[in-house]
Write an enzyme that holds these catalytic residues in place. Structure first.
Site, short mmCIF file in Angstrom:
data_model
loop_
_atom_site.label_atom_id
_atom_site.label_comp_id
_atom_site.label_asym_id
_atom_site.label_seq_id
_atom_site.Cartn_x
_atom_site.Cartn_y
_atom_site.Cartn_z
N GLU A 98 -114.42 111.23 -81.06
CA GLU A 98 -114.42 111.32 -82.53
C GLU A 98 -113.13 111.98 -82.99
O GLU A 98 -112.51 112.74 -82.23
CB GLU A 98 -115.68 112.10 -82.95
CG GLU A 98 -115.78 112.52 -84.40
CD GLU A 98 -115.89 111.38 -85.40
OE1 GLU A 98 -115.04 110.46 -85.33
OE2 GLU A 98 -116.77 111.44 -86.27
N ASP A 99 -112.70 111.70 -84.20
CA ASP A 99 -111.46 112.28 -84.69
C ASP A 99 -111.58 113.76 -85.03
O ASP A 99 -110.78 114.58 -84.59
CB ASP A 99 -110.91 111.49 -85.90
CG ASP A 99 -111.94 111.32 -87.03
OD1 ASP A 99 -113.09 111.80 -86.91
OD2 ASP A 99 -111.58 110.70 -88.06
N ASP A 102 -116.16 118.39 -88.84
CA ASP A 102 -115.95 119.15 -90.07
C ASP A 102 -117.26 119.88 -90.40
O ASP A 102 -117.52 120.93 -89.84
CB ASP A 102 -115.52 118.13 -91.13
CG ASP A 102 -115.12 118.75 -92.46
OD1 ASP A 102 -114.66 119.89 -92.47
OD2 ASP A 102 -115.27 118.07 -93.50
N PHE A 151 -107.29 119.51 -95.57
CA PHE A 151 -107.54 118.09 -95.36
C PHE A 151 -106.32 117.48 -94.69
O PHE A 151 -105.21 117.59 -95.18
CB PHE A 151 -107.86 117.37 -96.68
CG PHE A 151 -108.51 116.04 -96.43
CD1 PHE A 151 -109.89 115.96 -96.22
CD2 PHE A 151 -107.76 114.88 -96.36
CE1 PHE A 151 -110.49 114.74 -95.94
CE2 PHE A 151 -108.36 113.66 -96.08
CZ PHE A 151 -109.73 113.59 -95.88
N ASP A 158 -107.62 109.36 -92.16
CA ASP A 158 -107.22 108.76 -93.43
C ASP A 158 -107.55 109.62 -94.63
O ASP A 158 -108.38 110.53 -94.57
CB ASP A 158 -107.94 107.42 -93.62
CG ASP A 158 -109.40 107.62 -94.02
OD1 ASP A 158 -110.11 108.35 -93.30
OD2 ASP A 158 -109.83 107.06 -95.06
N ARG A 164 -103.47 106.38 -91.85
CA ARG A 164 -103.95 106.41 -90.46
C ARG A 164 -102.81 106.17 -89.48
O ARG A 164 -102.86 106.57 -88.33
CB ARG A 164 -105.01 105.33 -90.24
CG ARG A 164 -106.31 105.53 -91.00
CD ARG A 164 -107.38 104.57 -90.50
NE ARG A 164 -108.53 104.47 -91.38
CZ ARG A 164 -109.57 105.30 -91.36
NH1 ARG A 164 -109.59 106.32 -90.53
NH2 ARG A 164 -110.57 105.13 -92.20
P1 IMP Z 1 -118.49 115.80 -90.90
O1 IMP Z 1 -119.73 114.97 -90.87
O2 IMP Z 1 -118.40 116.63 -92.14
O3 IMP Z 1 -118.30 116.64 -89.65
O4 IMP Z 1 -117.30 114.82 -91.08
C1 IMP Z 1 -116.74 114.13 -90.10
C2 IMP Z 1 -115.93 112.99 -90.66
O5 IMP Z 1 -115.32 113.30 -91.91
C3 IMP Z 1 -114.82 112.68 -89.73
O6 IMP Z 1 -115.20 111.73 -88.79
C4 IMP Z 1 -113.74 112.18 -90.66
O7 IMP Z 1 -113.89 110.79 -90.83
C5 IMP Z 1 -114.00 112.86 -91.97
N1 IMP Z 1 -113.11 114.02 -92.18
C6 IMP Z 1 -113.43 115.33 -92.18
N2 IMP Z 1 -112.37 116.11 -92.39
C7 IMP Z 1 -111.33 115.28 -92.51
C8 IMP Z 1 -109.91 115.48 -92.74
O8 IMP Z 1 -109.38 116.60 -92.85
N3 IMP Z 1 -109.16 114.35 -92.79
C9 IMP Z 1 -109.68 113.10 -92.67
N4 IMP Z 1 -110.97 112.87 -92.45
C10 IMP Z 1 -111.80 113.94 -92.39
MG MG Z 2 -114.67 109.77 -88.61
#
Ligand code: IMP
Ligand code: MG
Length: 174
Positions: A98-99, A102, A151, A158, A164
Site C-alpha cells: 500500500e502507498d 493515514d 499531504f 495523487d 502520481r
Molecule cells: P486511510 O484509510 O486514512 O489510512 O487512507 C489511506 C489512503 O488515503 C491511502 O491509500 C491514500 O490513497 C490516501 N492518502 C492518505 N494520505 C495521503 C497523502 O498524503 N497523499 C495522497 N494520498 C493520501
Molecule cells: Mg491508496
C-alpha cells in the site's frame, strides 16, 4: 485546497530507492521461499514495481482497488471495494503493498477482508505512515518512512488523480 500544488520535495527519489531496497531485503529475509503480493491500486503501483524488482525469490502478483477518499485530502471514513483480486489467497504467504497508512481505515478494512480468505500469513508493507492521523490501531509490519501530518504527492500518490508520475515525494503547498 483550491490552488495547491506540489512545492517542496519531502523524500527524494534516491532516498526512496535506498529504502525500497532495504524493505525488499527485509521481506525476503522473512519469506525466503517467496510471497504473493497484493498491490492496492492506484497509489501503490510505483512502489510495487520498484519493490518487486528488488526481489529475487518467487513473487506472484495480484491487484485490488479500493476507494477511500472521494476527492481531495480528507478521509470520508468510508471504504469501498472497486476491484477484487483475481486469485485465491488460501494457504499463501501474502504481503499487502500500500502507498500510505493515514487514518488506518483503508488498511483495517483490507486486512479484514483478506484475512477471511485464509492466507497462511498476511503482512502489510506501506511506503509511508502518518501516525499522528491514526484513527484505528492497524498493524503494518514494513514501513518505508514515517512522516508528519502533511499531504504528499508523487511516486504513485495523487491529489485529485494528479501528480502520481512525479519521481520524488513532495508536499502540497501554495
Ligand atoms: P486511510 O484509510 O486514512 O489510512 O487512507 C489511506 C489512503 O488515503 C491511502 O491509500 C491514500 O490513497 C490516501 N492518502 C492518505 N494520505 C495521503 C497523502 O498524503 N497523499 C495522497 N494520498 C493520501
Ligand atoms: Mg491508496
Amino acid at each position: 485546497m483550491a490552488d495547491l500544488r506540489p512545492t517542496d520535495v519531502l523524500i527524494s527519489r534516491d532516498k526512496i530507492q535506498t529504502r525500497v531496497r532495504e524493505l525488499a531485503a527485509e521481506i525476503q529475509r522473512d519469506f525466503p521461499d517467496g510471497i504473493h503480493v497484493v498491490c492496492v491500486l492506484k497509489g501503490a503501483f510505483i512502489f510495487l514495481s520498484d519493490l518487486v524488482r528488488q526481489m529475487k525469490g518467487p513473487v506472484s502478483l495480484d491487484f485490488m482497488a479500493v476507494s477511500s477518499y472521494a476527492k481531495g485530502t480528507t478521509s470520508s471514513g468510508e471504504v469501498r471495494l472497486m476491484k477484487d483480486l483475481d486469485s485465491s489467497l488460501d494457504g499463501r504467504d501474502v504481503v499487502i503493498v500500500e502507498d500510505i497508512v493515514d487514518t488506518g481505515l483503508t488498511l483495517t478494512y483490507l486486512q479484514e477482508i483478506l484475512r477471511a480468505r485464509n492466507p497462511k500469513t498476511l503482512r502489510t508493507a506501506c511506503l509511508l505512515s502518518k501516525p499522528s492521523r491514526r484513527q484505528v490501531d492497524v498493524k503494518v509490519e514494513y514501513i518505508g518512512f514515517t512522516i508528519e501530518d502533511r499531504f504528499v504527492v508523487g511516486y504513485g500518490l495523487d491529489y485529485a488523480e494528479q501528480y502520481r508520475n512525479l519521481p520524488d515525494i513532495a508536499v502540497m503547498g501554495s
